[in-house]
Design a protein around this motif. Sequence first.
Motif, PDB file in Angstrom:
ATOM      1  N   LEU A 185       0.894  -1.085  -0.031  1.00 23.98           N
ATOM      2  CA  LEU A 185       0.020  -0.078   0.011  1.00 23.98           C
ATOM      3  C   LEU A 185       0.899   1.267  -0.196  1.00 23.98           C
ATOM      4  O   LEU A 185       0.505   2.334  -0.570  1.00 23.98           O
ATOM      5  CB  LEU A 185      -1.041  -0.066   1.289  1.00 23.98           C
ATOM      6  CG  LEU A 185      -1.892   1.080   1.402  1.00 23.98           C
ATOM      7  CD1 LEU A 185      -2.840   1.179   0.278  1.00 23.98           C
ATOM      8  CD2 LEU A 185      -2.795   0.954   2.621  1.00 23.98           C
ATOM      9  N   ALA A 186       1.875   1.108   0.608  1.00 19.69           N
ATOM     10  CA  ALA A 186       2.804   2.333   0.742  1.00 19.69           C
ATOM     11  C   ALA A 186       3.423   2.455  -0.682  1.00 19.69           C
ATOM     12  O   ALA A 186       3.723   3.707  -0.862  1.00 19.69           O
ATOM     13  CB  ALA A 186       3.872   2.137   1.678  1.00 19.69           C
TER      14      ALA A 186
ATOM     15  N   GLU B 242       2.311   1.872  -3.640  1.00 18.75           N
ATOM     16  CA  GLU B 242       0.943   2.372  -4.200  1.00 18.75           C
ATOM     17  C   GLU B 242       1.163   3.894  -4.028  1.00 18.75           C
ATOM     18  O   GLU B 242       0.397   4.740  -5.046  1.00 18.75           O
ATOM     19  CB  GLU B 242      -0.414   1.621  -4.031  1.00 18.75           C
ATOM     20  CG  GLU B 242      -0.196   0.252  -4.657  1.00 18.75           C
ATOM     21  CD  GLU B 242      -1.648  -0.515  -4.328  1.00 18.75           C
ATOM     22  OE1 GLU B 242      -2.668   0.176  -3.963  1.00 18.75           O
ATOM     23  OE2 GLU B 242      -1.581  -1.933  -4.483  1.00 18.75           O
ATOM     24  N   ASN B 243       0.967   4.433  -2.906  1.00 19.82           N
ATOM     25  CA  ASN B 243       0.615   5.919  -2.622  1.00 19.82           C
ATOM     26  C   ASN B 243       2.063   6.452  -2.603  1.00 19.82           C
ATOM     27  O   ASN B 243       1.650   7.953  -1.907  1.00 19.82           O
ATOM     28  CB  ASN B 243       0.054   5.863  -1.173  1.00 19.82           C
ATOM     29  CG  ASN B 243      -1.338   5.206  -1.362  1.00 19.82           C
ATOM     30  OD1 ASN B 243      -1.874   5.346  -2.240  1.00 19.82           O
ATOM     31  ND2 ASN B 243      -1.768   4.485  -0.327  1.00 19.82           N
ATOM     32  N   ALA B 244       3.212   5.788  -2.885  1.00 21.98           N
ATOM     33  CA  ALA B 244       4.293   6.584  -2.950  1.00 21.98           C
ATOM     34  C   ALA B 244       4.450   7.752  -3.817  1.00 21.98           C
ATOM     35  O   ALA B 244       3.744   7.680  -4.959  1.00 21.98           O
ATOM     36  CB  ALA B 244       5.798   5.735  -3.128  1.00 21.98           C
ATOM     37  N   PRO B 245       4.978   8.754  -3.715  1.00 20.24           N
ATOM     38  CA  PRO B 245       5.239   9.997  -4.763  1.00 20.24           C
ATOM     39  C   PRO B 245       6.020   9.634  -5.945  1.00 20.24           C
ATOM     40  O   PRO B 245       6.784   8.795  -5.849  1.00 20.24           O
ATOM     41  CB  PRO B 245       5.698  11.310  -4.018  1.00 20.24           C
ATOM     42  CG  PRO B 245       6.613  10.444  -2.923  1.00 20.24           C
ATOM     43  CD  PRO B 245       5.930   9.213  -2.546  1.00 20.24           C
ATOM     44  N   THR B 246       5.420  10.062  -7.076  1.00 20.24           N
ATOM     45  CA  THR B 246       6.180   9.631  -8.352  1.00 20.24           C
ATOM     46  C   THR B 246       7.117  11.050  -8.720  1.00 20.24           C
ATOM     47  O   THR B 246       6.585  12.065  -8.686  1.00 20.24           O
ATOM     48  CB  THR B 246       5.262   9.496  -9.512  1.00 20.24           C
ATOM     49  OG1 THR B 246       4.323  10.409  -9.479  1.00 20.24           O
ATOM     50  CG2 THR B 246       4.450   8.136  -9.041  1.00 20.24           C
TER      51      THR B 246
END
Length: 201
Positions: free
Chosen positions: A64-65, A67-71
């Motif tokens: 989940l982390a 998936e929500n990590a900044p790009t």
Amino acid sequence: MQLRLGLTLVLSALSLVGCSKLSINNGSLDYIKKTTSHEPLKYPEGAMVRPETPLYPSPVVDPLAIENAPTYENQRGNRFELPRPNVTQSNTQLSETATVEVGRPQLLTDGNGNPLIKVEGNSDTIWQYTTATLSSLNLNVVAKGKNSPEVTIKVDGQNYVLKLSTTGSTNTLAVFDAKNNFADKQKAAELLTQIYQNWPA
């Protein structure tokens, strides 16, 4: 000959500038997008191997982390681009007001009965207030400290040194004689009382 050299230089300059301006893929995102995890080394059975502990073990990251990590990609998604920091005006304003705030001075005596003035706040501002007070009192300033907040004053033909010492946000004004000892208590009390009564803040 000169035309070929000029054309070569122009093309090389355009290629260097074009790589960054046209967002050509430079492989800077390969580590993020193409990284794979590997199993630890396996040794043959029966081999004499010393036990090993990894110096930098890979952390277990929650999916989940990920998936929500900044790009950190540019708009085209083919180059690494670090985002610009957001400058917040409110933080700078708060820090400026915090450094300017100065408390009211307090007349105190230390354990030996030497008079002091204690002031809470920014030491630079407090020293400015002190010098402004001395100026308003028309005291004869003989010398000013170059590297420290102190000033030498002549009172009744004798030199006294007024020093500001700082501990955290607490500042203390004290009067010393020419030999760097605490000045006569009565003279010091008179001078500090005048400063206290004429404090500008």
